[in-house]
Write a protein that holds these residues in place. Sequence first.
Motif, PDB file in Angstrom:
ATOM      1  N   ALA A 128       0.814  -1.228   0.000  1.00  0.00           N
ATOM      2  CA  ALA A 128       0.000   0.000   0.000  1.00  0.00           C
ATOM      3  C   ALA A 128       0.842   1.270   0.000  1.00  0.00           C
ATOM      4  N   SER A 129       2.164   1.137  -0.142  1.00  0.00           N
ATOM      5  CA  SER A 129       3.001   2.343  -0.085  1.00  0.00           C
ATOM      6  C   SER A 129       2.906   3.153  -1.369  1.00  0.00           C
ATOM      7  N   ARG A 130       2.470   2.530  -2.460  1.00  0.00           N
ATOM      8  CA  ARG A 130       2.393   3.268  -3.733  1.00  0.00           C
ATOM      9  C   ARG A 130       1.440   2.533  -4.695  1.00  0.00           C
ATOM     10  N   GLN A 175       5.341  -8.487  -7.580  1.00  0.00           N
ATOM     11  CA  GLN A 175       6.573  -8.181  -8.313  1.00  0.00           C
ATOM     12  C   GLN A 175       6.424  -8.695  -9.727  1.00  0.00           C
ATOM     13  N   THR A 189       6.488 -13.955  -3.459  1.00  0.00           N
ATOM     14  CA  THR A 189       5.797 -12.669  -3.272  1.00  0.00           C
ATOM     15  C   THR A 189       4.371 -12.710  -3.820  1.00  0.00           C
ATOM     16  N   SER A 242      -4.297 -10.283 -12.410  1.00  0.00           N
ATOM     17  CA  SER A 242      -3.888  -9.499 -13.581  1.00  0.00           C
ATOM     18  C   SER A 242      -4.596 -10.080 -14.808  1.00  0.00           C
ATOM     19  N   TYR A 291       5.609 -14.296 -14.254  1.00  0.00           N
ATOM     20  CA  TYR A 291       4.525 -13.437 -13.728  1.00  0.00           C
ATOM     21  C   TYR A 291       3.160 -14.037 -14.078  1.00  0.00           C
ATOM     22  N   THR A 311       1.456   2.961 -13.245  1.00  0.00           N
ATOM     23  CA  THR A 311       2.086   3.051 -11.926  1.00  0.00           C
ATOM     24  C   THR A 311       3.603   3.144 -12.115  1.00  0.00           C
TER      25      THR A 311
HETATM   26  N1  LIG Z   1       0.314  -1.690 -12.559  1.00  0.00           N
HETATM   27  C1  LIG Z   1      -0.301  -2.507 -13.410  1.00  0.00           C
HETATM   28  O1  LIG Z   1      -0.500  -2.188 -14.590  1.00  0.00           O
HETATM   29  C2  LIG Z   1      -0.776  -3.855 -12.935  1.00  0.00           C
HETATM   30  C3  LIG Z   1      -1.478  -4.678 -13.841  1.00  0.00           C
HETATM   31  C4  LIG Z   1      -1.934  -5.910 -13.431  1.00  0.00           C
HETATM   32  C5  LIG Z   1      -1.708  -6.321 -12.128  1.00  0.00           C
HETATM   33  N2  LIG Z   1      -1.026  -5.535 -11.264  1.00  0.00           N
HETATM   34  C6  LIG Z   1      -0.774  -6.018  -9.893  1.00  0.00           C
HETATM   35  O2  LIG Z   1      -1.216  -5.051  -8.969  1.00  0.00           O
HETATM   36  C7  LIG Z   1      -0.389  -5.052  -7.831  1.00  0.00           C
HETATM   37  C8  LIG Z   1       0.183  -3.646  -7.588  1.00  0.00           C
HETATM   38  O3  LIG Z   1       0.828  -3.190  -8.751  1.00  0.00           O
HETATM   39  P1  LIG Z   1       1.627  -1.796  -8.787  1.00  0.00           P
HETATM   40  O4  LIG Z   1       1.901  -1.497 -10.203  1.00  0.00           O
HETATM   41  O5  LIG Z   1       0.910  -0.811  -7.929  1.00  0.00           O
HETATM   42  O6  LIG Z   1       3.000  -2.271  -8.090  1.00  0.00           O
HETATM   43  P2  LIG Z   1       4.197  -1.438  -7.432  1.00  0.00           P
HETATM   44  O7  LIG Z   1       4.093   0.016  -7.727  1.00  0.00           O
HETATM   45  O8  LIG Z   1       5.440  -2.159  -7.816  1.00  0.00           O
HETATM   46  O9  LIG Z   1       3.935  -1.652  -5.871  1.00  0.00           O
HETATM   47  C9  LIG Z   1       4.134  -2.897  -5.281  1.00  0.00           C
HETATM   48  C10 LIG Z   1       3.875  -2.783  -3.800  1.00  0.00           C
HETATM   49  O10 LIG Z   1       4.129  -4.069  -3.191  1.00  0.00           O
HETATM   50  C11 LIG Z   1       5.040  -3.891  -2.102  1.00  0.00           C
HETATM   51  N3  LIG Z   1       5.830  -5.109  -1.946  1.00  0.00           N
HETATM   52  C12 LIG Z   1       6.568  -5.743  -2.890  1.00  0.00           C
HETATM   53  N4  LIG Z   1       7.169  -6.822  -2.365  1.00  0.00           N
HETATM   54  C13 LIG Z   1       6.799  -6.883  -1.071  1.00  0.00           C
HETATM   55  C14 LIG Z   1       7.098  -7.756   0.009  1.00  0.00           C
HETATM   56  N5  LIG Z   1       7.925  -8.813  -0.148  1.00  0.00           N
HETATM   57  N6  LIG Z   1       6.554  -7.523   1.219  1.00  0.00           N
HETATM   58  C15 LIG Z   1       5.740  -6.452   1.390  1.00  0.00           C
HETATM   59  N7  LIG Z   1       5.417  -5.590   0.425  1.00  0.00           N
HETATM   60  C16 LIG Z   1       5.948  -5.794  -0.787  1.00  0.00           C
HETATM   61  C17 LIG Z   1       5.851  -2.649  -2.491  1.00  0.00           C
HETATM   62  O11 LIG Z   1       6.404  -1.978  -1.377  1.00  0.00           O
HETATM   63  P3  LIG Z   1       7.953  -2.166  -0.907  1.00  0.00           P
HETATM   64  O12 LIG Z   1       8.765  -2.386  -2.161  1.00  0.00           O
HETATM   65  O13 LIG Z   1       8.283  -0.916  -0.180  1.00  0.00           O
HETATM   66  O14 LIG Z   1       7.921  -3.367  -0.015  1.00  0.00           O
HETATM   67  C18 LIG Z   1       4.764  -1.772  -3.114  1.00  0.00           C
HETATM   68  O15 LIG Z   1       4.034  -1.095  -2.112  1.00  0.00           O
HETATM   69  C19 LIG Z   1       0.702  -6.101  -8.087  1.00  0.00           C
HETATM   70  O16 LIG Z   1       0.313  -7.336  -7.515  1.00  0.00           O
HETATM   71  C20 LIG Z   1       0.699  -6.212  -9.605  1.00  0.00           C
HETATM   72  O17 LIG Z   1       1.156  -7.463 -10.062  1.00  0.00           O
HETATM   73  C21 LIG Z   1      -0.541  -4.299 -11.637  1.00  0.00           C
END
Ligand SMILES: NC(=O)c1ccc[n+]([C@@H]2O[C@H](COP(=O)([O-])OP(=O)(O)OC[C@H]3O[C@@H](n4cnc5c(N)ncnc54)[C@H](OP(=O)(O)O)[C@@H]3O)[C@@H](O)[C@H]2O)c1
Length: 267
Positions: A26-28, A109, A129, A158, A171, A206
């Motif tokens: 939830a940090s970003r 990730q 993860t 996803s 992934y 993002t």
């Molecule tokens: N963005 C897209 O287009 C998209 C599309 C389909 C699905 N998704 C899914 O949606 C979710 C969020 O995507 P996003 O783009 O917002 O990702 P992001 O910006 O990379 O953010 C990932 C978040 O997960 C945390 N995180 C990663 N590894 C962790 C761990 N081992 N323990 C605790 N926290 C952890 C990170 O914080 P820290 O690194 O500080 O721990 C960060 O807050 C993901 O599951 C991604 O696969 C995203």
Amino acid sequence: MNSTDRPAPPHPLFSLKNQVALVTGASRGLGFEMARALANHGAQVWLGGRDLDALQAAAECIQEHCRVHGGSVHPLPVDLTDPGLSSAALETLLKQSGRLDILINNAGQRRREPLEQLPSAALRELLETNLIAAWHLCREAARPMRAQGSGCIINITSIAGPIARAGDAAYTTSKGALDAMTRALAAELGPDGIRVNAIAPGFFSTEANANMVSDPQIQSWLDKRTSLGRWGQPHEVAGAAVFLASGAATYITGQTLTIDGGFLSHF
Ligand SMILES: NC(=O)c1ccc[n+]([C@@H]2O[C@H](COP(=O)([O-])OP(=O)(O)OC[C@H]3O[C@@H](n4cnc5c(N)ncnc54)[C@H](OP(=O)(O)O)[C@@H]3O)[C@@H](O)[C@H]2O)c1
């Protein structure tokens, strides 16, 4: 804060007042926006992630407005790939809040590499993860939710679950499995009053996608490939999370709600 800055009061059907939520990652990005929306609908939201400073900054950004409707936010630093730390973090939450109503498994990730560059160890690391951390939290969260007789789990999968492209196998494997886990746990936990659903985002702008967002070739491909002709903005997943967590969705379980601007339906 002037009155125009205040979020509109939630419709009672979507109010999350007195609900306790944990949003991982939830940090970003998407996790931050979902956490913000839950808090703005009155929930007490715990923000999971590894970087305490980033979580504190996220909490500060959310908390001023969410108080208006009774919401609050609390950083919960944890590396979710360590089951011991993950259980301890949930214990802290339960000690302080006394219950858990909503779990959003969002932390994730990505590794975009072809098969020959991905040894089994790389897949294992990604699964830790994207899948196993969520599995562990579902098990741990199910205990208090069972005792309460209610709960809502939302896994962030996803569109790279039902469909695939070359060079992204690890992934895609992880998200496909998370989708299957969603249905399996919906079947298993339903009799205890626990609903388990998934949200499958398409292409969202993002931080994790910054390189793709700034690439004109990808931009033009996505414009043609989605019905809405654009990237999704992170806040555009938030409504679905509030909906699935709310009283508007009490008979919905085992479903994946796709939010992709029409990517999957577009031919
Ligand atoms: N963005 C897209 O287009 C998209 C599309 C389909 C699905 N998704 C899914 O949606 C979710 C969020 O995507 P996003 O783009 O917002 O990702 P992001 O910006 O990379 O953010 C990932 C978040 O997960 C945390 N995180 C990663 N590894 C962790 C761990 N081992 N323990 C605790 N926290 C952890 C990170 O914080 P820290 O690194 O500080 O721990 C960060 O807050 C993901 O599951 C991604 O696969 C995203």
